[in-house]
Design an enzyme around this catalytic site. Sequence first.
Site, PDB file in Angstrom:
ATOM      1  N   PRO A 164     -27.648  15.280  -3.329  1.00 30.52           N
ATOM      2  CA  PRO A 164     -28.045  13.965  -2.824  1.00 30.52           C
ATOM      3  C   PRO A 164     -29.563  13.840  -2.692  1.00 30.52           C
ATOM      4  O   PRO A 164     -30.178  14.549  -1.911  1.00 30.52           O
ATOM      5  CB  PRO A 164     -27.352  13.844  -1.466  1.00 30.52           C
ATOM      6  CG  PRO A 164     -26.757  15.141  -1.178  1.00 30.52           C
ATOM      7  CD  PRO A 164     -26.790  15.981  -2.385  1.00 30.52           C
ATOM      8  N   GLU A 165     -30.142  12.974  -3.508  1.00 33.88           N
ATOM      9  CA  GLU A 165     -31.559  12.663  -3.413  1.00 33.88           C
ATOM     10  C   GLU A 165     -31.663  11.247  -2.854  1.00 33.88           C
ATOM     11  O   GLU A 165     -30.664  10.692  -2.402  1.00 33.88           O
ATOM     12  CB  GLU A 165     -32.215  12.781  -4.798  1.00 33.88           C
ATOM     13  CG  GLU A 165     -32.010  14.165  -5.418  1.00 33.88           C
ATOM     14  CD  GLU A 165     -32.645  14.342  -6.784  1.00 33.88           C
ATOM     15  OE1 GLU A 165     -33.624  13.650  -7.069  1.00 33.88           O
ATOM     16  OE2 GLU A 165     -32.160  15.181  -7.556  1.00 33.88           O
TER      17      GLU A 165
END
Length: 276
Positions: free
Chosen positions: A2-3
């Site tokens: 998750p960015e």
Amino acid sequence: MPELPEVENVRRSLIPHLVGHTLTEARLLRADVCTTENAATPTPADLLQGATVRSIERRGKQLAVVADTGRVLNIHLGMSGQVLVRPANPTPEEKHVHAVWTTAARSIIFKDPRRFGGLWTFSTFEALLISRWRMLGPDALDADPLTWVASLRRGRRCIKATLLDQSVVAGIGNIYADEALHRAGVHPATLSHRLSPARASALGDSVRRVLAEAVEAGGSTLRDYRNADGVSGRQQEKHLVYGRSGERCLACSAPLRTATLAQRTTVWCPRCQTKR
DNA sequence: AGGATAGCCTGCGGGC
DNA sequence: TGCCCGCAGGCTATCC
């Protein structure tokens, strides 16, 4: 994984389930995923039990659930962390669930198999800003790029490492670093201090474009990522270099190169991406 | 002090 | 079939 785009999609998908809702119960199933300001054992109140959620904020890859009491729950998903909405009735046994919140309508779970993520509780939003978020640079999407683009040209390390440094600009991870470098035509091993102002500016634009595009596509789902409603992203279909090791460049058909840079697998096109 | 490196943790896929 | 190994990687602690 998750960015910024994935975390932003978690934030948006959580809003209808949480904002304006009261958390009737907060249960911590695994104490060591949660840290409090004074290192005390987290209480249900620390985890916002009894409070009504006022807003959900984001900076880089981190979330902050703000309660009407002023208390804040800071969520960092790390590698494998997920915040998922479940039915209100007891859920079947699910592995790696470390915390559960209950509203009138739903349960919300924090699940993190690899436990690189975690929860941090604060008595005020200000306390979060001066501690955990103090070391974060400006948000890669929300902040004026003028506040961070010049910083991309500082330091003797390669630009890939600088992009991944959350204290320079917050929100970029391995996927979008490679994608932004390709779009800007910048070789990932370019030394940061060798980057011209014009190329730094172009790279900043690429970062913002790829992140904005990914947010609108619901993020990238490689394997595990889902938003709070369990919906996968579609941006992975648009990746030009990430995960395409050994394949040909979609822009010029040159074979893509792969190497480890800044301890991360890095893929780039030797023809499209130059050091100057 | 900036920058590089090790370590944390689990699941999965490839090779044998 | 099953085991072992390597790999994925955000971030912190530690070292140089």
